[in-house]
Design a protein around this motif. Structure first.
Motif, PDB file in Angstrom:
ATOM      1  N   LEU A 393      11.340 -57.041 -78.130  1.00  0.00           N
ATOM      2  CA  LEU A 393      11.971 -58.348 -78.301  1.00  0.00           C
ATOM      3  C   LEU A 393      12.224 -58.922 -76.922  1.00  0.00           C
ATOM      4  O   LEU A 393      12.921 -58.318 -76.101  1.00  0.00           O
ATOM      5  N   ASN A 394      11.659 -60.093 -76.647  1.00  0.00           N
ATOM      6  CA  ASN A 394      11.807 -60.707 -75.331  1.00  0.00           C
ATOM      7  C   ASN A 394      13.220 -61.253 -75.137  1.00  0.00           C
ATOM      8  O   ASN A 394      13.713 -62.017 -75.971  1.00  0.00           O
ATOM      9  N   LEU A 395      13.839 -60.865 -74.025  1.00  0.00           N
ATOM     10  CA  LEU A 395      15.119 -61.452 -73.631  1.00  0.00           C
ATOM     11  C   LEU A 395      14.886 -62.737 -72.853  1.00  0.00           C
ATOM     12  O   LEU A 395      15.671 -63.670 -72.933  1.00  0.00           O
ATOM     13  N   ASN A 396      13.818 -62.756 -72.062  1.00  0.00           N
ATOM     14  CA  ASN A 396      13.326 -63.970 -71.417  1.00  0.00           C
ATOM     15  C   ASN A 396      11.828 -63.780 -71.194  1.00  0.00           C
ATOM     16  O   ASN A 396      11.238 -62.854 -71.755  1.00  0.00           O
ATOM     17  N   LYS A 397      11.209 -64.599 -70.369  1.00  0.00           N
ATOM     18  CA  LYS A 397       9.758 -64.519 -70.208  1.00  0.00           C
ATOM     19  C   LYS A 397       9.305 -63.207 -69.569  1.00  0.00           C
ATOM     20  O   LYS A 397       8.161 -62.780 -69.743  1.00  0.00           O
ATOM     21  N   ASN A 398      10.194 -62.564 -68.819  1.00  0.00           N
ATOM     22  CA  ASN A 398       9.782 -61.387 -68.055  1.00  0.00           C
ATOM     23  C   ASN A 398      10.536 -60.104 -68.385  1.00  0.00           C
ATOM     24  O   ASN A 398      10.181 -59.039 -67.880  1.00  0.00           O
ATOM     25  N   LEU A 399      11.557 -60.176 -69.246  1.00  0.00           N
ATOM     26  CA  LEU A 399      12.363 -58.996 -69.573  1.00  0.00           C
ATOM     27  C   LEU A 399      12.411 -58.801 -71.082  1.00  0.00           C
ATOM     28  O   LEU A 399      12.583 -59.761 -71.831  1.00  0.00           O
ATOM     29  N   TYR A 400      12.250 -57.553 -71.535  1.00  0.00           N
ATOM     30  CA  TYR A 400      12.291 -57.271 -72.969  1.00  0.00           C
ATOM     31  C   TYR A 400      13.007 -55.960 -73.247  1.00  0.00           C
ATOM     32  O   TYR A 400      13.086 -55.073 -72.386  1.00  0.00           O
ATOM     33  N   ILE A 401      13.573 -55.867 -74.457  1.00  0.00           N
ATOM     34  CA  ILE A 401      14.094 -54.597 -74.942  1.00  0.00           C
ATOM     35  C   ILE A 401      13.053 -54.003 -75.884  1.00  0.00           C
ATOM     36  O   ILE A 401      12.307 -54.733 -76.545  1.00  0.00           O
ATOM     37  N   ALA A 402      12.993 -52.669 -75.931  1.00  0.00           N
ATOM     38  CA  ALA A 402      11.938 -52.002 -76.689  1.00  0.00           C
ATOM     39  C   ALA A 402      12.493 -50.843 -77.496  1.00  0.00           C
ATOM     40  O   ALA A 402      13.430 -50.158 -77.068  1.00  0.00           O
ATOM     41  N   GLY A 403      11.924 -50.637 -78.662  1.00  0.00           N
ATOM     42  CA  GLY A 403      12.182 -49.461 -79.482  1.00  0.00           C
ATOM     43  C   GLY A 403      10.859 -48.841 -79.864  1.00  0.00           C
ATOM     44  O   GLY A 403       9.894 -49.550 -80.164  1.00  0.00           O
ATOM     45  N   GLN A 404      10.785 -47.530 -79.834  1.00  0.00           N
ATOM     46  CA  GLN A 404       9.511 -46.855 -80.087  1.00  0.00           C
ATOM     47  C   GLN A 404       9.730 -45.593 -80.917  1.00  0.00           C
ATOM     48  O   GLN A 404      10.704 -44.870 -80.725  1.00  0.00           O
ATOM     49  N   THR A 405       8.821 -45.357 -81.866  1.00  0.00           N
ATOM     50  CA  THR A 405       8.799 -44.085 -82.585  1.00  0.00           C
ATOM     51  C   THR A 405       7.371 -43.576 -82.605  1.00  0.00           C
ATOM     52  O   THR A 405       6.423 -44.362 -82.687  1.00  0.00           O
ATOM     53  N   SER A 406       7.214 -42.256 -82.489  1.00  0.00           N
ATOM     54  CA  SER A 406       5.890 -41.642 -82.380  1.00  0.00           C
ATOM     55  C   SER A 406       5.856 -40.344 -83.173  1.00  0.00           C
ATOM     56  O   SER A 406       6.860 -39.620 -83.238  1.00  0.00           O
ATOM     57  N   PHE A 407       4.685 -40.054 -83.763  1.00  0.00           N
ATOM     58  CA  PHE A 407       4.496 -38.833 -84.534  1.00  0.00           C
ATOM     59  C   PHE A 407       3.172 -38.179 -84.136  1.00  0.00           C
ATOM     60  O   PHE A 407       2.174 -38.871 -83.909  1.00  0.00           O
ATOM     61  N   ALA A 408       3.170 -36.831 -84.070  1.00  0.00           N
ATOM     62  CA  ALA A 408       1.993 -36.091 -83.631  1.00  0.00           C
ATOM     63  C   ALA A 408       0.828 -36.260 -84.598  1.00  0.00           C
ATOM     64  O   ALA A 408       1.021 -36.285 -85.818  1.00  0.00           O
ATOM     65  N   ILE A 409      -0.395 -36.382 -84.053  1.00  0.00           N
ATOM     66  CA  ILE A 409      -1.599 -36.423 -84.887  1.00  0.00           C
ATOM     67  C   ILE A 409      -2.617 -35.355 -84.514  1.00  0.00           C
ATOM     68  O   ILE A 409      -3.371 -34.908 -85.370  1.00  0.00           O
ATOM     69  N   PHE A 410      -2.683 -34.954 -83.257  1.00  0.00           N
ATOM     70  CA  PHE A 410      -3.567 -33.857 -82.854  1.00  0.00           C
ATOM     71  C   PHE A 410      -2.858 -33.034 -81.791  1.00  0.00           C
ATOM     72  O   PHE A 410      -2.068 -33.555 -81.014  1.00  0.00           O
ATOM     73  N   GLY A 411      -3.161 -31.716 -81.747  1.00  0.00           N
ATOM     74  CA  GLY A 411      -2.585 -30.870 -80.717  1.00  0.00           C
ATOM     75  C   GLY A 411      -1.675 -29.783 -81.227  1.00  0.00           C
ATOM     76  O   GLY A 411      -0.823 -29.279 -80.494  1.00  0.00           O
ATOM     77  N   ASN A 412      -1.841 -29.379 -82.498  1.00  0.00           N
ATOM     78  CA  ASN A 412      -1.109 -28.246 -83.057  1.00  0.00           C
ATOM     79  C   ASN A 412       0.405 -28.422 -82.955  1.00  0.00           C
ATOM     80  O   ASN A 412       1.131 -27.492 -82.629  1.00  0.00           O
ATOM     81  N   ALA A 413       0.895 -29.644 -83.236  1.00  0.00           N
ATOM     82  CA  ALA A 413       2.338 -29.903 -83.163  1.00  0.00           C
ATOM     83  C   ALA A 413       2.726 -30.935 -84.211  1.00  0.00           C
ATOM     84  O   ALA A 413       3.442 -31.897 -83.915  1.00  0.00           O
ATOM     85  N   GLY A 414       2.279 -30.733 -85.458  1.00  0.00           N
ATOM     86  CA  GLY A 414       2.452 -31.734 -86.502  1.00  0.00           C
ATOM     87  C   GLY A 414       3.875 -32.167 -86.759  1.00  0.00           C
ATOM     88  O   GLY A 414       4.104 -33.285 -87.220  1.00  0.00           O
ATOM     89  N   ALA A 415       4.860 -31.335 -86.461  1.00  0.00           N
ATOM     90  CA  ALA A 415       6.253 -31.683 -86.754  1.00  0.00           C
ATOM     91  C   ALA A 415       6.914 -32.475 -85.634  1.00  0.00           C
ATOM     92  O   ALA A 415       8.065 -32.887 -85.768  1.00  0.00           O
ATOM     93  N   TYR A 416       6.201 -32.721 -84.517  1.00  0.00           N
ATOM     94  CA  TYR A 416       6.826 -33.396 -83.387  1.00  0.00           C
ATOM     95  C   TYR A 416       6.960 -34.889 -83.652  1.00  0.00           C
ATOM     96  O   TYR A 416       6.043 -35.541 -84.153  1.00  0.00           O
ATOM     97  N   ALA A 417       8.135 -35.461 -83.280  1.00  0.00           N
ATOM     98  CA  ALA A 417       8.381 -36.903 -83.442  1.00  0.00           C
ATOM     99  C   ALA A 417       9.368 -37.368 -82.384  1.00  0.00           C
ATOM    100  O   ALA A 417      10.141 -36.577 -81.829  1.00  0.00           O
ATOM    101  N   GLU A 418       9.346 -38.702 -82.125  1.00  0.00           N
ATOM    102  CA  GLU A 418      10.230 -39.312 -81.132  1.00  0.00           C
ATOM    103  C   GLU A 418      10.886 -40.563 -81.695  1.00  0.00           C
ATOM    104  O   GLU A 418      10.299 -41.259 -82.534  1.00  0.00           O
ATOM    105  N   GLY A 419      12.066 -40.873 -81.186  1.00  0.00           N
ATOM    106  CA  GLY A 419      12.727 -42.152 -81.427  1.00  0.00           C
ATOM    107  C   GLY A 419      13.437 -42.555 -80.152  1.00  0.00           C
ATOM    108  O   GLY A 419      14.442 -41.939 -79.786  1.00  0.00           O
ATOM    109  N   ILE A 420      12.913 -43.559 -79.437  1.00  0.00           N
ATOM    110  CA  ILE A 420      13.420 -43.892 -78.113  1.00  0.00           C
ATOM    111  C   ILE A 420      13.584 -45.404 -77.968  1.00  0.00           C
ATOM    112  O   ILE A 420      12.940 -46.188 -78.673  1.00  0.00           O
ATOM    113  N   VAL A 421      14.448 -45.817 -77.041  1.00  0.00           N
ATOM    114  CA  VAL A 421      14.705 -47.238 -76.773  1.00  0.00           C
ATOM    115  C   VAL A 421      14.774 -47.444 -75.262  1.00  0.00           C
ATOM    116  O   VAL A 421      14.921 -46.484 -74.497  1.00  0.00           O
TER     117      VAL A 421
END
Length: 509
Positions: A393-421
């Motif tokens: 979400l842009n705070l102005n033209k050059n600054l933004y806040i971000a939220g991210q979530t990720s889940f493993a798809i390859f690499g023998n770690a199927g249970a790995y996940a992230e939730g970061i901001v």
């Protein structure tokens, strides 16, 4: 002479009004729908079936083709804490005015709860028959699940789904940060009732409760699980709203616990709208990090108090419970956070008066992440691949806040996940106004899949660029570094993906 002067003035005024209206970005409508589905997956060996339920949002590319994103979680069986994330694509064709076929697939990654998920990558096609009612539709049919990267979950089953239309208004991303006064907006398509939305970034603490015979009390005692996450809410009326809430553990127990809730609530304001009281109730899924939540289905009653600290920003304190229906997993919750309220896509508000409208940029990024030589707690080190979703979400033209979530798809770690901001900085458009360079720093919770993240706290700085493909899509790539506090994970990273970017109208004081 006077008549001629009046005519000239009138023509100038009309031309001025028309030119002003043309300067207002065009309001577009994106057709879409929300979907909740359920299926029972047959697991190998002696495990009971796993109830697998998903929450999705899809947009129509054509009247008959759609794409979108979805998250699945275990809600019955014995695999509480099993989660996945992925994208959808499909074709919906009406046979009659009400009967339709839906043929599509979901591709993503994830796992958990000691399930045979391999690297986490899976493919889920479906062929459904549906019926359209006035305000919703139901469909059911065949589906197939295959965790194909070394996993043992491969099964056919019946699925059932509920869908509701969820359209949204938007305009081109290039209009972001443009400001218009109400006089101008009154002569445009944006002269409609505004919609209220809120975004809460919060920390939550779950204190495990129960008697001495409770499994989780025996494992953890009355430990406190520290969580970080976000909650997105959309208002249907002045007081009633629906919400989605996602949290991940970063302290208190071994990394890996996560919960996801979908629910509704009632909002009561007083003190000239400076103070809010909210009651909420949600249904969802949770588990991981050694927590025994049985099948994973959880209840979430909650009571919150919010106090305004600056215009549309409130500090929020919540008290409630997260528990399974039989209280096998039973916690009291206490948290706090910052909430941002947005009146959007219309200049007519129920209670508040505004003077300006500003278009704000919103980006939805789907990408493939690679962590090189990701350290494990016990298994051999190897690369980790993830399916990742980031929202800016842009705070102005050059600054933004971000939220991210990720889940493993390859690499023998199927249970790995992230939730970061976190926060990011980007340049103005360069090189023929097609390229943008950015740098960002994110942090939060991560764990599972034997990846060495300690209790779950990670930081993830990166830099990269985007190349604009058209008005709504850009190619995005980045490189960076991920480091776990209290764990051995310390890896360089590379990612590539697609950025879907639009603007919405936000009302300002």
């Amino acid at each position: 002479m006077k008549k001629n002067i009046l005519l000239i003035i009138s023509l100038i005024f009309i031309q001025f009004s028309i030119s002003q209206e043309k300067n207002v970005p065009e309001k577009k409508i994106q057709k879409g729908f929300g979907k909740i589905d359920f299926m029972s997956l047959g697991l190998p060996e002696n495990d009971p079936n796993m109830g697998f339920s998903g929450i999705h949002y899809n947009i129509f590319l054509k009247d008959w083709a759609y794409t979108g994103l979805g998250i699945y979680g275990a809600v019955s069986g014995n695999k509480g804490g099993f989660f996945t994330l992925g994208f959808n694509a499909g074709i919906k064709k009406f046979i009659t005015n009400n009967v339709y076929t839906d043929i599509g697939f979901h591709y993503g990654g994830g796992g958990g709860a000691s399930a045979p998920d391999g690297g986490g990558a899976f493919f889920l096609p479906h062929v459904n028959l549906g019926y359209q009612f006035k305000n919703f539709s139901l469909n059911t049919g065949w589906s197939y699940v295959n965790f194909f990267d070394g996993g043992a979950i491969k099964c056919n089953q019946v699925n059932i789904a509920l869908e509701i239309p969820l359209d949204f208004d938007y305009t081109n991303y290039k209009s972001s940060e443009s400001t218009f006064d109400f006089k101008t907006l009154e002569n445009s398509d944006w002269n409609i009732l505004s919609k209220k939305t809120s975004l809460l970034m919060h920390f939550n603490n779950l204190k495990i409760r129960g008697n001495a015979q409770n499994t989780n009390v025996q494992i953890f005692g009355e430990a406190t699980i520290s969580l970080a996450g976000f909650e997105f809410a959309n208002y249907f009326t002045k007081n009633w709203f629906g919400f989605v809430k996602v949290d991940g553990a970063y302290d208190g127990i071994k990394a890996g616990y996560m919960d996801v809730f979908l629910g509704g609530g009632y909002h009561f304001s007083f003190n000239k709208n400076r103070t809010n009281i909210l009651t909420k109730f949600g249904l969802g899924a949770g588990g991981g990090g050694g927590v025994d939540s049985k099948g994973g289905f959880l209840l979430y009653p909650d009571f919150s108090v919010e106090q305004q600290i600056f215009y549309d920003i409130f500090i929020a304190i919540n008290k409630g419970y997260i528990l399974s229906p039989d209280a096998h997993f039973y916690t009291s919750s206490l948290g706090f956070g910052l909430k941002y309220y947005i009146e959007r896509n219309g200049i007519i508000a129920n209670e508040k008066s505004f003077s300006l409208g500003k278009f704000k940029g919103l980006e939805v990024i789907t990408k493939h992440d690679i962590y090189f030589n990701a350290e494990r707690d016990s298994n051999p080190t190897e690369d980790l691949n993830q399916f990742s979703l980031q929202i800016n979400l842009n705070l102005n033209k050059n600054l933004y806040i971000a939220g991210q979530t990720s889940f493993a798809i390859f690499g023998n770690a199927g249970a790995y996940a992230e939730g970061i901001v976190g926060l990011g900085i980007k340049t103005n458009s360069l090189f023929n106004k097609k390229t943008t360079v950015f740098i960002q720093a994110l942090g939060g919770a991560a764990g599972g899949g034997d990846i060495s993240t300690g209790k779950g706290l990670i930081i993830k700085p990166s830099a990269g660029f985007e190349y604009q493909l058209n008005n709504t899509l850009s190619f995005r790539t980045e490189a960076g570094y991920i480091k776990a506090k209290g764990g051995s994970l310390s890896s360089s990273l590379f990612s590539f993906g697609i950025n879907y970017h639009i603007s919405f109208l936000k009302m300002n004081h």
